[in-house]
Design an enzyme around this catalytic site. Structure first.
Site, PDB file in Angstrom:
ATOM      1  N   GLN A 258      -5.717  -0.327  -3.547  1.00  0.00           N
ATOM      2  CA  GLN A 258      -6.453  -1.438  -4.181  1.00  0.00           C
ATOM      3  C   GLN A 258      -7.384  -0.943  -5.287  1.00  0.00           C
ATOM      4  OE1 GLN A 258      -8.067  -4.414  -1.503  1.00  0.00           O
ATOM      5  NE2 GLN A 258      -9.743  -4.823  -2.908  1.00  0.00           N
TER       6      GLN A 258
ATOM      7  N   CYS B 166       0.840  -1.197   0.000  1.00  0.00           N
ATOM      8  CA  CYS B 166       0.000   0.000   0.000  1.00  0.00           C
ATOM      9  C   CYS B 166       0.876   1.249   0.000  1.00  0.00           C
ATOM     10  CB  CYS B 166      -0.977  -0.007   1.178  1.00  0.00           C
ATOM     11  SG  CYS B 166      -0.457   0.902   2.625  1.00  0.00           S
ATOM     12  N   GLU B 167       0.469   2.216  -0.786  1.00  0.00           N
ATOM     13  CA  GLU B 167       1.303   3.409  -0.935  1.00  0.00           C
ATOM     14  C   GLU B 167       1.183   4.364   0.244  1.00  0.00           C
ATOM     15  OE1 GLU B 167       0.044   5.083  -4.621  1.00  0.00           O
ATOM     16  OE2 GLU B 167      -1.491   6.342  -3.707  1.00  0.00           O
ATOM     17  N   HIS B 168       0.225   4.136   1.106  1.00  0.00           N
ATOM     18  CA  HIS B 168       0.077   5.028   2.256  1.00  0.00           C
ATOM     19  C   HIS B 168       0.988   4.640   3.414  1.00  0.00           C
ATOM     20  CE1 HIS B 168      -4.175   5.620   0.495  1.00  0.00           C
ATOM     21  NE2 HIS B 168      -3.366   6.559   0.068  1.00  0.00           N
ATOM     22  N   HIS B 169       1.236   3.348   3.573  1.00  0.00           N
ATOM     23  CA  HIS B 169       2.034   2.880   4.706  1.00  0.00           C
ATOM     24  C   HIS B 169       3.223   2.017   4.289  1.00  0.00           C
ATOM     25  CE1 HIS B 169      -2.126   3.535   6.178  1.00  0.00           C
ATOM     26  NE2 HIS B 169      -1.511   4.097   7.186  1.00  0.00           N
TER      27      HIS B 169
ATOM     28  N   CYS C 186      -1.826  -2.912   6.844  1.00  0.00           N
ATOM     29  CA  CYS C 186      -1.762  -1.614   7.525  1.00  0.00           C
ATOM     30  C   CYS C 186      -2.993  -1.420   8.407  1.00  0.00           C
ATOM     31  CB  CYS C 186      -1.608  -0.468   6.530  1.00  0.00           C
ATOM     32  SG  CYS C 186      -2.950  -0.323   5.335  1.00  0.00           S
TER      33      CYS C 186
ATOM     34  N   HIS D  86      -5.563  -5.891   4.100  1.00  0.00           N
ATOM     35  CA  HIS D  86      -4.551  -4.836   4.215  1.00  0.00           C
ATOM     36  C   HIS D  86      -3.883  -4.907   5.579  1.00  0.00           C
ATOM     37  CE1 HIS D  86      -5.757  -2.379   0.591  1.00  0.00           C
ATOM     38  NE2 HIS D  86      -6.691  -3.318   0.661  1.00  0.00           N
TER      39      HIS D  86
HETATM   40 ZN   LIG Z   1      -2.075   1.373   4.088  1.00  0.00          ZN
END
Ligand SMILES: [Zn+2]
Length: 203
Positions: A130, A89-92, A160, A158
């Protein structure tokens, strides 16, 4: 910073350049000693692992599809279920993973069945959300085959969310992209959904 992909002769990045030093810095930042025995090779391992996890940046749709687009008669729905995917995931920058179900209705062109997993990997091996992963797979099949319809459904877990206790650990996220006949015709969409539903319920 930008990571410049280095493509070897085998079209594989063996290691992300510069990532060893960054990983050593990361270890120090979280309070670890990068020099202790168990961590000495970790920067090297991380640089190699991330070359694999982000191999999609160095590849194109043409690489993934190869020469496996064939002319064919018929316009029956083709469904490929349970394609495993693993992404970050690009956020975490933590993993999310699950299964992709892909269907299309051909219009004089079909794709070799083994290529669906390659196309999923092409986009999964990048930093992702996703939702975008789902639409990129659908876009790729449209571009490649100009079919009468495309359906893509992804179920992902996920880490995260699961590891940080934001959500129940067993919950998964479902995303879908419907194009052409799958979008316009409820019966076609229902046929696809019921075909993958047995898979969804079976776990
Ligand atoms: Zn994430």
């Amino acid at each position: 910073m930008t990571i410049s992909p280095t493509i070897s002769a085998a079209d594989e990045r063996l290691e992300v350049p510069g990532l060893r030093d960054l990983t050593a810095g990361w270890l120090a930042a979280i309070g670890e000693d990068p020099e202790r025995e168990g961590l000495q090779k970790t920067p090297q391992r991380v640089a190699k692992a991330w070359a694999f996890l982000t191999a999609g940046y160095g590849r194109t749709l043409a690489d993934a599809a190869g020469d496996a687009v064939f002319a064919a008669e018929g316009s029956e729905m083709v469904i490929v279920k349970d394609i495993e995917f693993y992404s970050m995931c690009e956020h975490h920058m933590l993993p999310f993973y699950g299964r992709a179900h892909v269907a299309y209705i051909p219009d004089r062109q079909i794709l070799g069945l083994s290529k669906f997993a390659r196309i999923v990997d092409l986009y999964a091996r990048r930093l992702q959300v996703q939702e975008r992963l789902t639409t990129q797979i659908a876009d790729a099949l449209e571009e490649l085959l100009a079919p009468r319809g495309v359906a893509v459904l992804l179920e992902g877990v996920h880490l995260c969310m699961a590891m940080r206790g934001v959500q129940k650990q067993n919950s998964s996220t479902t995303t879908s992209a419907m194009r052409g006949l799958f979008k316009e015709d409820a019966r076609t969409r229902a046929e696809f959904m019921s075909a993958v539903q047995t898979t969804l319920r079976g776990r």
